[in-house]
Write a protein that holds these residues in place. Structure first.
Motif, PDB file in Angstrom:
ATOM      1  N   LEU A 162       7.874   7.445 -20.902  1.00 37.61           N
ATOM      2  CA  LEU A 162       8.073   7.146 -19.486  1.00 37.61           C
ATOM      3  C   LEU A 162       9.559   6.916 -19.244  1.00 37.61           C
ATOM      4  O   LEU A 162      10.211   6.190 -20.001  1.00 37.61           O
ATOM      5  CB  LEU A 162       7.267   5.910 -19.069  1.00 37.61           C
ATOM      6  CG  LEU A 162       5.744   6.014 -19.203  1.00 37.61           C
ATOM      7  CD1 LEU A 162       5.083   4.689 -18.847  1.00 37.61           C
ATOM      8  CD2 LEU A 162       5.191   7.133 -18.339  1.00 37.61           C
ATOM      9  N   LYS A 163      10.077   7.499 -18.160  1.00 35.44           N
ATOM     10  CA  LYS A 163      11.526   7.531 -17.970  1.00 35.44           C
ATOM     11  C   LYS A 163      11.969   6.866 -16.675  1.00 35.44           C
ATOM     12  O   LYS A 163      12.756   7.407 -15.914  1.00 35.44           O
ATOM     13  CB  LYS A 163      12.000   8.988 -18.016  1.00 35.44           C
ATOM     14  CG  LYS A 163      11.598   9.709 -19.300  1.00 35.44           C
ATOM     15  CD  LYS A 163      11.842  11.202 -19.232  1.00 35.44           C
ATOM     16  CE  LYS A 163      11.325  11.905 -20.486  1.00 35.44           C
ATOM     17  NZ  LYS A 163      11.466  13.376 -20.414  1.00 35.44           N
ATOM     18  N   GLY A 164      11.413   5.691 -16.420  1.00 40.10           N
ATOM     19  CA  GLY A 164      11.821   4.941 -15.229  1.00 40.10           C
ATOM     20  C   GLY A 164      10.863   5.153 -14.073  1.00 40.10           C
ATOM     21  O   GLY A 164      11.170   5.868 -13.127  1.00 40.10           O
ATOM     22  N   ILE A 165       9.685   4.509 -14.150  1.00 34.47           N
ATOM     23  CA  ILE A 165       8.640   4.668 -13.134  1.00 34.47           C
ATOM     24  C   ILE A 165       8.745   3.537 -12.116  1.00 34.47           C
ATOM     25  O   ILE A 165       8.761   2.359 -12.477  1.00 34.47           O
ATOM     26  CB  ILE A 165       7.234   4.663 -13.762  1.00 34.47           C
ATOM     27  CG1 ILE A 165       7.126   5.721 -14.861  1.00 34.47           C
ATOM     28  CG2 ILE A 165       6.171   4.856 -12.692  1.00 34.47           C
ATOM     29  CD1 ILE A 165       7.254   7.137 -14.397  1.00 34.47           C
ATOM     30  N   ASP A 166       8.814   3.903 -10.840  1.00 31.15           N
ATOM     31  CA  ASP A 166       8.834   2.929  -9.737  1.00 31.15           C
ATOM     32  C   ASP A 166       7.715   3.283  -8.769  1.00 31.15           C
ATOM     33  O   ASP A 166       7.751   4.344  -8.138  1.00 31.15           O
ATOM     34  CB  ASP A 166      10.182   2.961  -9.001  1.00 31.15           C
ATOM     35  CG  ASP A 166      11.305   2.344  -9.816  1.00 31.15           C
ATOM     36  OD1 ASP A 166      11.317   1.115  -9.971  1.00 31.15           O
ATOM     37  OD2 ASP A 166      12.172   3.100 -10.294  1.00 31.15           O
ATOM     38  N   LEU A 167       6.720   2.399  -8.666  1.00 28.66           N
ATOM     39  CA  LEU A 167       5.602   2.608  -7.742  1.00 28.66           C
ATOM     40  C   LEU A 167       5.211   1.267  -7.138  1.00 28.66           C
ATOM     41  O   LEU A 167       5.298   0.232  -7.796  1.00 28.66           O
ATOM     42  CB  LEU A 167       4.381   3.192  -8.463  1.00 28.66           C
ATOM     43  CG  LEU A 167       4.502   4.590  -9.083  1.00 28.66           C
ATOM     44  CD1 LEU A 167       3.276   4.889  -9.927  1.00 28.66           C
ATOM     45  CD2 LEU A 167       4.683   5.643  -8.010  1.00 28.66           C
ATOM     46  N   GLU A 168       4.771   1.298  -5.896  1.00 23.17           N
ATOM     47  CA  GLU A 168       4.248   0.087  -5.276  1.00 23.17           C
ATOM     48  C   GLU A 168       3.091   0.474  -4.366  1.00 23.17           C
ATOM     49  O   GLU A 168       3.219   1.392  -3.550  1.00 23.17           O
ATOM     50  CB  GLU A 168       5.332  -0.641  -4.480  1.00 23.17           C
ATOM     51  CG  GLU A 168       4.842  -1.941  -3.886  1.00 23.17           C
ATOM     52  CD  GLU A 168       5.948  -2.986  -3.716  1.00 23.17           C
ATOM     53  OE1 GLU A 168       5.748  -3.889  -2.898  1.00 23.17           O
ATOM     54  OE2 GLU A 168       6.974  -2.891  -4.403  1.00 23.17           O
ATOM     55  N   ILE A 169       1.957  -0.195  -4.533  1.00 26.55           N
ATOM     56  CA  ILE A 169       0.804   0.077  -3.676  1.00 26.55           C
ATOM     57  C   ILE A 169       0.329  -1.222  -3.041  1.00 26.55           C
ATOM     58  O   ILE A 169       0.462  -2.308  -3.609  1.00 26.55           O
ATOM     59  CB  ILE A 169      -0.343   0.777  -4.432  1.00 26.55           C
ATOM     60  CG1 ILE A 169      -0.859  -0.081  -5.589  1.00 26.55           C
ATOM     61  CG2 ILE A 169       0.098   2.125  -4.940  1.00 26.55           C
ATOM     62  CD1 ILE A 169      -2.118   0.497  -6.224  1.00 26.55           C
ATOM     63  N   GLY A 208       6.903  12.231 -18.067  1.00 24.94           N
ATOM     64  CA  GLY A 208       7.338  10.845 -17.942  1.00 24.94           C
ATOM     65  C   GLY A 208       8.080  10.502 -16.675  1.00 24.94           C
ATOM     66  O   GLY A 208       8.640   9.405 -16.553  1.00 24.94           O
ATOM     67  N   VAL A 209       8.093  11.406 -15.707  1.00 23.90           N
ATOM     68  CA  VAL A 209       8.797  11.194 -14.441  1.00 23.90           C
ATOM     69  C   VAL A 209       7.830  11.434 -13.289  1.00 23.90           C
ATOM     70  O   VAL A 209       7.020  12.361 -13.334  1.00 23.90           O
ATOM     71  CB  VAL A 209      10.006  12.155 -14.316  1.00 23.90           C
ATOM     72  CG1 VAL A 209      10.668  12.029 -12.945  1.00 23.90           C
ATOM     73  CG2 VAL A 209      11.013  11.891 -15.421  1.00 23.90           C
ATOM     74  N   VAL A 210       7.915  10.588 -12.248  1.00 22.54           N
ATOM     75  CA  VAL A 210       7.131  10.818 -11.039  1.00 22.54           C
ATOM     76  C   VAL A 210       7.876  11.854 -10.203  1.00 22.54           C
ATOM     77  O   VAL A 210       8.960  11.590  -9.683  1.00 22.54           O
ATOM     78  CB  VAL A 210       6.930   9.517 -10.230  1.00 22.54           C
ATOM     79  CG1 VAL A 210       6.262   9.825  -8.892  1.00 22.54           C
ATOM     80  CG2 VAL A 210       6.076   8.531 -11.018  1.00 22.54           C
ATOM     81  N   GLN A 211       7.280  13.038 -10.082  1.00 22.05           N
ATOM     82  CA  GLN A 211       7.904  14.113  -9.315  1.00 22.05           C
ATOM     83  C   GLN A 211       7.795  13.869  -7.808  1.00 22.05           C
ATOM     84  O   GLN A 211       8.693  14.230  -7.056  1.00 22.05           O
ATOM     85  CB  GLN A 211       7.228  15.438  -9.659  1.00 22.05           C
ATOM     86  CG  GLN A 211       7.398  15.869 -11.101  1.00 22.05           C
ATOM     87  CD  GLN A 211       8.575  16.798 -11.277  1.00 22.05           C
ATOM     88  OE1 GLN A 211       8.739  17.749 -10.546  1.00 22.05           O
ATOM     89  NE2 GLN A 211       9.407  16.506 -12.259  1.00 22.05           N
ATOM     90  N   GLN A 212       6.668  13.272  -7.393  1.00 19.89           N
ATOM     91  CA  GLN A 212       6.482  12.967  -5.978  1.00 19.89           C
ATOM     92  C   GLN A 212       5.432  11.882  -5.836  1.00 19.89           C
ATOM     93  O   GLN A 212       4.449  11.849  -6.583  1.00 19.89           O
ATOM     94  CB  GLN A 212       6.053  14.218  -5.198  1.00 19.89           C
ATOM     95  CG  GLN A 212       6.030  14.021  -3.683  1.00 19.89           C
ATOM     96  CD  GLN A 212       5.831  15.325  -2.934  1.00 19.89           C
ATOM     97  OE1 GLN A 212       5.731  16.398  -3.526  1.00 19.89           O
ATOM     98  NE2 GLN A 212       5.781  15.262  -1.605  1.00 19.89           N
ATOM     99  N   PHE A 213       5.643  10.983  -4.869  1.00 19.33           N
ATOM    100  CA  PHE A 213       4.719   9.892  -4.590  1.00 19.33           C
ATOM    101  C   PHE A 213       4.483   9.884  -3.084  1.00 19.33           C
ATOM    102  O   PHE A 213       5.407   9.692  -2.299  1.00 19.33           O
ATOM    103  CB  PHE A 213       5.323   8.568  -5.058  1.00 19.33           C
ATOM    104  CG  PHE A 213       4.462   7.352  -4.799  1.00 19.33           C
ATOM    105  CD1 PHE A 213       3.109   7.370  -5.069  1.00 19.33           C
ATOM    106  CD2 PHE A 213       5.018   6.182  -4.293  1.00 19.33           C
ATOM    107  CE1 PHE A 213       2.311   6.258  -4.841  1.00 19.33           C
ATOM    108  CE2 PHE A 213       4.244   5.060  -4.072  1.00 19.33           C
ATOM    109  CZ  PHE A 213       2.879   5.095  -4.344  1.00 19.33           C
ATOM    110  N   GLY A 214       3.251  10.148  -2.674  1.00 22.45           N
ATOM    111  CA  GLY A 214       2.966  10.201  -1.248  1.00 22.45           C
ATOM    112  C   GLY A 214       1.494  10.367  -0.974  1.00 22.45           C
ATOM    113  O   GLY A 214       0.655  10.320  -1.880  1.00 22.45           O
ATOM    114  N   THR A 215       1.147  10.572   0.291  1.00 21.52           N
ATOM    115  CA  THR A 215      -0.241  10.787   0.678  1.00 21.52           C
ATOM    116  C   THR A 215      -0.672  12.188   0.242  1.00 21.52           C
ATOM    117  O   THR A 215       0.175  13.054  -0.021  1.00 21.52           O
ATOM    118  CB  THR A 215      -0.405  10.667   2.197  1.00 21.52           C
ATOM    119  OG1 THR A 215       0.310  11.742   2.827  1.00 21.52           O
ATOM    120  CG2 THR A 215       0.125   9.332   2.713  1.00 21.52           C
ATOM    121  N   PRO A 216      -1.987  12.445   0.183  1.00 24.33           N
ATOM    122  CA  PRO A 216      -2.431  13.806  -0.149  1.00 24.33           C
ATOM    123  C   PRO A 216      -1.842  14.866   0.771  1.00 24.33           C
ATOM    124  O   PRO A 216      -1.454  15.949   0.312  1.00 24.33           O
ATOM    125  CB  PRO A 216      -3.953  13.711  -0.014  1.00 24.33           C
ATOM    126  CG  PRO A 216      -4.271  12.283  -0.330  1.00 24.33           C
ATOM    127  CD  PRO A 216      -3.130  11.502   0.248  1.00 24.33           C
TER     128      PRO A 216
END
Length: 355
Positions: free
Chosen positions: A19-26, A210-218
């Motif tokens: 994992l190379k620096g994951i930032d997520l918030e739900i 290991g990287v989040v390419q995109q974070f969003g709604t469907p």
């Protein structure tokens, strides 16, 4: 602060960076999907949320609490595994109640919880059976029932449907969605199946290496993919991709001019000679009297839709057409689409060019 906050989480094993620096918030009550191909790090991230593994750096918060190094039992989570992880020597009721028993919940409370989740999951008639006497779908319901009995802050699902046949996967997918609508418990769900991701998630994190390419709604992920990888991974059939080069007129693929919106055409004329990937969803393409000429090479009827592979001078394109078609393999056709539905990706960075 959200119900779950993942901040710059990294995981390495020696020189191997998972994992190379994951930032997520739900937020509370959201359904988060972690999706990506095998080896992208999604299950490793879930293990860290569960407390089964620890990050090399970064932090994980559940609500207001920093749980980065907390034991699983102190995180107020419930997990449903791919393998179900049921105790074969216990009946269904005992499996559901086992976690509560370990937490010293009195028997009346355990019995009430078993009755509640058994009714919710429609498995009341199975309570006396052992796991060996259950079907795959029934075992999955029992595994979910064990998690539900806890009434946790966070549900974690690790590819729970991958062992089921296609028909049962559809049924269980609907069960999980209804379950979330009833309980509104914050949920993190790992899958490699993009259909599960699109149908279940409030928000999706598409992962690669290991990287989040995109974070969003469907809708964000499907309609405005951030990268070529996201565009090709999400959607079936996959997005068509044509190699193209900007010209004084706009954009050309093997000498054939491709339709562009006025804004994009203006931008590309300022970058003559640059390389691009021109993307089209199959459902954006139709047959018409005019347009890009081509020859049908393959027809795949699915019942409600037909997939048609057409060889053109710009490259092979797959169209997704409603119902049945009258054309046959070998027929010449013209393909049409709205320029506004095309996507452009920088050929070197593979990042999407905004409209």
């Amino acid at each position: 602060m959200g119900a779950l906050s993942i901040r710059n989480v990294r995981k390495s094993y020696g020189e191997t960076h998972i994992l190379k620096g994951i930032d997520l918030e739900i937020d509370k009550g959201e359904f988060l999907i972690l999706v990506g191909p095998s080896g992208c790090g999604k299950s490793t991230l879930l293990s860290m949320i569960a407390g089964l593994d620890a990050p090399t750096s970064g932090s994980i918060h559940i609500g207001e609490r920093d749980v980065t190094h907390a034991l699983p039992k102190n995180r107020d989570i419930a997990m449903v595994f791919q393998s179900y992880a049921l105790y074969p020597n216990m009946n269904v009721a005992q499996n559901i109640a086992f976690g509560l028993e370990m937490r010293k919940v009195p028997k009346p409370g355990r019995d009430a919880a078993v009755a509640r989740v058994a009714k919710m999951l429609q498995i009341e008639h199975l309570l006396e059976r052992k796991p060996g006497a259950l079907s795959g779908g029934q075992r999955q319901r029992v595994a979910m029932g064990r998690a539900l009995a806890r009434d946790p802050l966070l549900f974690l699902f690790d590819e729970p449907l991958s062992n089921l046949d296609a028909k049962l996967r559809v049924e269980m997918r609907a069960e999980i969605k209804l379950l979330h609508q009833r309980t509104r418990t914050t949920t993190v769900y790992v899958t490699h199946d993009q259909v599960e991701a699109m149908t279940l998630g409030d928000r999706i994190a598409v992962m690669k290496e290991g990287v989040v390419q995109q974070f969003g709604t469907p809708d964000d992920i499907y309609d405005r993919p951030a990268t070529r990888f996201v565009a090709e991974f999400i959607g079936s059939p996959a997005m068509n991709m044509l190699q193209a080069r900007s010209t004084h007129e706009g954009l050309s693929a093997h000498g054939i001019e491709l339709a562009l919106t006025a804004g994009r055409a203006e931008r590309l004329r300022a970058q003559v000679g640059s390389e691009w990937i021109y993307g089209l969803r199959p459902e954006a393409i139709g047959f018409g009297a005019n347009g890009l000429p081509g020859c049908i090479r393959m027809i795949e009827p699915t019942g409600p839709e037909t997939y048609v592979s057409v060889e053109t001078g710009a490259g092979t394109l797959v169209a997704r057409l409603p119902g049945k078609i009258g054309e046959q393999v070998g027929d010449n056709v013209h393909l049409q689409w709205d320029a506004a539905q095309a996507h452009l990706f920088d050929a070197s960075t593979e990042v999407r060019l905004p409209e």
